[in-house]
Design a protein around this motif. Structure first.
Motif, PDB file in Angstrom:
ATOM      1  N   LEU A  45      23.616  17.073  39.751  1.00 45.11           N
ATOM      2  CA  LEU A  45      24.189  18.418  39.752  1.00 45.11           C
ATOM      3  C   LEU A  45      23.111  19.490  39.856  1.00 45.11           C
ATOM      4  O   LEU A  45      22.063  19.389  39.220  1.00 45.11           O
ATOM      5  N   ARG A  46      23.382  20.512  40.665  1.00 45.60           N
ATOM      6  CA  ARG A  46      22.494  21.662  40.797  1.00 45.60           C
ATOM      7  C   ARG A  46      23.267  22.936  40.537  1.00 45.60           C
ATOM      8  O   ARG A  46      24.416  23.061  40.952  1.00 45.60           O
ATOM      9  N   ILE A  94      23.062  21.113  31.099  1.00 39.63           N
ATOM     10  CA  ILE A  94      24.007  20.058  30.689  1.00 39.63           C
ATOM     11  C   ILE A  94      24.198  20.065  29.162  1.00 39.63           C
ATOM     12  O   ILE A  94      25.345  20.030  28.679  1.00 39.63           O
ATOM     13  N   ASN A 123      26.811  10.765  36.930  1.00 38.18           N
ATOM     14  CA  ASN A 123      26.389  10.770  35.524  1.00 38.18           C
ATOM     15  C   ASN A 123      27.510  11.277  34.617  1.00 38.18           C
ATOM     16  O   ASN A 123      28.166  12.265  34.924  1.00 38.18           O
ATOM     17  N   LEU A 124      27.713  10.599  33.518  1.00 41.52           N
ATOM     18  CA  LEU A 124      28.729  11.008  32.555  1.00 41.52           C
ATOM     19  C   LEU A 124      28.072  11.474  31.270  1.00 41.52           C
ATOM     20  O   LEU A 124      27.076  10.907  30.836  1.00 41.52           O
ATOM     21  N   GLU A 184      14.120   3.360  38.175  1.00 40.48           N
ATOM     22  CA  GLU A 184      14.232   4.795  38.474  1.00 40.48           C
ATOM     23  C   GLU A 184      12.870   5.441  38.628  1.00 40.48           C
ATOM     24  O   GLU A 184      11.895   4.990  38.019  1.00 40.48           O
ATOM     25  N   ILE A 201      10.663   5.821  41.036  1.00 38.77           N
ATOM     26  CA  ILE A 201       9.528   5.215  41.741  1.00 38.77           C
ATOM     27  C   ILE A 201       8.883   6.290  42.614  1.00 38.77           C
ATOM     28  O   ILE A 201       9.505   6.797  43.538  1.00 38.77           O
ATOM     29  N   GLY A 202       7.643   6.617  42.291  1.00 41.66           N
ATOM     30  CA  GLY A 202       6.998   7.733  42.978  1.00 41.66           C
ATOM     31  C   GLY A 202       5.775   7.348  43.796  1.00 41.66           C
ATOM     32  O   GLY A 202       5.298   8.143  44.601  1.00 41.66           O
TER      33      GLY A 202
HETATM   34  P1  C2E Z   1      19.081  11.018  35.419  1.00 41.26           P
HETATM   35  O1  C2E Z   1      20.515  10.673  35.579  1.00 41.26           O
HETATM   36  O2  C2E Z   1      18.205   9.998  34.796  1.00 41.26           O
HETATM   37  O3  C2E Z   1      18.586  11.411  36.869  1.00 41.26           O
HETATM   38  C1  C2E Z   1      17.299  11.158  37.360  1.00 41.26           C
HETATM   39  C2  C2E Z   1      16.435  12.405  37.323  1.00 41.26           C
HETATM   40  O4  C2E Z   1      15.114  12.077  37.747  1.00 41.26           O
HETATM   41  C3  C2E Z   1      16.901  13.504  38.272  1.00 41.26           C
HETATM   42  O5  C2E Z   1      16.561  14.756  37.688  1.00 41.26           O
HETATM   43  C4  C2E Z   1      16.054  13.241  39.500  1.00 41.26           C
HETATM   44  O6  C2E Z   1      15.907  14.370  40.332  1.00 41.26           O
HETATM   45  C5  C2E Z   1      14.754  12.845  38.859  1.00 41.26           C
HETATM   46  N1  C2E Z   1      13.925  11.998  39.740  1.00 41.26           N
HETATM   47  C6  C2E Z   1      14.322  11.141  40.693  1.00 41.26           C
HETATM   48  N2  C2E Z   1      13.286  10.517  41.265  1.00 41.26           N
HETATM   49  C7  C2E Z   1      12.185  10.969  40.648  1.00 41.26           C
HETATM   50  C8  C2E Z   1      10.773  10.691  40.783  1.00 41.26           C
HETATM   51  O7  C2E Z   1      10.345   9.883  41.599  1.00 41.26           O
HETATM   52  N3  C2E Z   1       9.932  11.355  39.949  1.00 41.26           N
HETATM   53  C9  C2E Z   1      10.389  12.264  39.031  1.00 41.26           C
HETATM   54  N4  C2E Z   1       9.505  12.886  38.251  1.00 41.26           N
HETATM   55  N5  C2E Z   1      11.700  12.544  38.876  1.00 41.26           N
HETATM   56  C10 C2E Z   1      12.586  11.906  39.667  1.00 41.26           C
HETATM   57  P2  C2E Z   1      17.621  15.946  37.597  1.00 41.26           P
HETATM   58  O8  C2E Z   1      18.446  16.015  38.837  1.00 41.26           O
HETATM   59  O9  C2E Z   1      16.862  17.155  37.188  1.00 41.26           O
HETATM   60  O10 C2E Z   1      18.586  15.501  36.438  1.00 41.26           O
HETATM   61  C11 C2E Z   1      18.140  15.385  35.122  1.00 41.26           C
HETATM   62  C12 C2E Z   1      19.206  14.759  34.257  1.00 41.26           C
HETATM   63  O11 C2E Z   1      20.339  15.631  34.123  1.00 41.26           O
HETATM   64  C13 C2E Z   1      19.777  13.459  34.817  1.00 41.26           C
HETATM   65  O12 C2E Z   1      18.913  12.374  34.550  1.00 41.26           O
HETATM   66  C14 C2E Z   1      21.089  13.380  34.099  1.00 41.26           C
HETATM   67  O13 C2E Z   1      20.921  12.843  32.808  1.00 41.26           O
HETATM   68  C15 C2E Z   1      21.493  14.850  33.981  1.00 41.26           C
HETATM   69  N6  C2E Z   1      22.473  15.158  35.027  1.00 41.26           N
HETATM   70  C16 C2E Z   1      22.271  15.469  36.338  1.00 41.26           C
HETATM   71  N7  C2E Z   1      23.452  15.665  36.978  1.00 41.26           N
HETATM   72  C17 C2E Z   1      24.428  15.452  36.058  1.00 41.26           C
HETATM   73  C18 C2E Z   1      25.865  15.489  36.101  1.00 41.26           C
HETATM   74  O14 C2E Z   1      26.512  15.720  37.149  1.00 41.26           O
HETATM   75  N8  C2E Z   1      26.523  15.228  34.923  1.00 41.26           N
HETATM   76  C19 C2E Z   1      25.853  14.941  33.764  1.00 41.26           C
HETATM   77  N9  C2E Z   1      26.584  14.707  32.643  1.00 41.26           N
HETATM   78  N10 C2E Z   1      24.511  14.884  33.704  1.00 41.26           N
HETATM   79  C20 C2E Z   1      23.806  15.137  34.827  1.00 41.26           C
END
Ligand code: C2E
Ligand code: MG
Ligand code: MG
Ligand code: MG
Length: 292
Positions: free
Chosen positions: A62-63, A78, A117-118, A237, A239-240
């Protein structure tokens, strides 16, 4: 002097705290209108099979773009949504948009799944499984194409309740992923009792090998083995780097996600990204692309 310094510190602390509360209040008020004002968007991050790099799915993330606050990170809003009760509306929006998108990709012949994601709150809302089944049916999405991600946070709460909620969801045909595994809350022991299908290894574990030169991701190794023995699919998750990819592959991990394969992008750009990954995966020795 000491007294005066102490007082200044308290005042600074108070000021910082007031500022945090104000920010929270602002976010809550603004989030209330974010859906109606069309400020929310989903981005999709590809999930690939390893070692082939063939794309198999995408995670919806989500953004929130606010006209004056700018982009607010989900890690910040969130929790606000959860505490204010707005998460149910936000979550319903996310699920529906993800299903609309998934239906479109399926209709265009993409063999992918989408994960959503929930929040624990959504999971425990009345007849959540019924709601999910309804949305899937409404958009003609086969349930097995949807993955619902629950965090370890949910696991830290009432286990029996959680198990029955997850079982209800699974009965609709969707798959369940346990997100951020290894980040701190749940244990390998709890994993045995949870009705989940996919284990997502937190990126903190995936990043580990680089800080311990010479050792091939010892924790990832253990988690992958254990996950497979429990009959789960295991996904690494965040992998960079090529080194991280090599380490998780060596550990036997068959699914990966992270900036090495692509960040989250708007739906209309994902198809191009999948295409690039597919071309890469059909080559004998796929060259990993560098992160943007
Ligand atoms: P998450 O579900 O563990 O999502 C993975 C997060 O890691 C995402 O951050 C993603 O952009 C980031 N990521 C992916 N690949 C890499 C990488 O290679 N390196 C690094 N440093 N980061 C990476 P994002 O999008 O900022 O989301 C953060 C958290 O917010 C998510 O962790 C999730 O827990 C929550 N979230 C995001 N969207 C939703 C949603 O629609 N509903 C709910 N309830 N939670 C959400
Ligand atoms: Mg997730
Ligand atoms: Mg995660
Ligand atoms: Mg997370």
């Amino acid at each position: 002097y000491a007294k005066q310094r102490g007082k200044n510190r308290v005042e600074r602390y108070q000021a910082r705290y007031d500022e945090l509360l104000r920010r929270r209040g602002t976010l809550e008020n603004e989030l209330r209108h974010a859906i109606d004002r069309d400020q929310l968007r989903l981005v999709f991050q590809p999930v690939v099979a390893l070692p082939s790099m063939r794309p198999v799915g995408a995670e919806a993330l989500l953004r929130w773009h606010h006209p004056t606050l700018g982009s607010v990170r989900p890690d910040e809003f969130i929790p606000v949504a959860e505490e204010s009760g707005l998460i149910n509306r936000v979550g319903a929006w996310v699920l529906e948009q993800a299903c609309i998108q998934l239906a479109e990709w399926l209709s265009r012949g993409h063999d992918v799944w989408v994960s959503v994601n929930l929040s624990p709150k959504e999971l425990h809302s009345t007849d959540f499984a019924g709601h999910v089944a309804e949305v899937l049916e409404q958009h003609g999405v086969p349930p097995q194409r949807l993955v619902l991600e629950v965090t370890e946070h949910a696991v830290a709460t009432d286990m029996e309740e959680l198990i029955s909620r997850l079982a209800e969801l699974r009965a609709t045909g969707v798959r369940i992923a346990l997100d951020d595994f290894g980040a701190g809350y749940s244990s390998l022991g709890q994993l045995r009792t949870l009705p989940v299908d996919i284990l997502k290894i937190d990126r903190a574990l995936v990043a580990e090998p680089e800080s311990r030169t010479g050792m091939a991701a010892p924790l990832v190794d253990v988690v992958v083995r254990m996950g497979h023995r429990l009959g789960l699919e295991v996904l690494a998750e965040g992998i960079g780097t090529p080194a991280q990819r090599a380490a998780v592959e060596e550990a036997g991990c068959r699914l990966g996600q992270g900036s090495l394969f692509g960040w989250g992008v708007p739906a209309e750009h994902l198809e191009a990204q999948l295409q690039t990954l597919r071309q890469g995966s059909s080559r004998p020795a796929p060259a990993p692309r560098s992160a943007p």
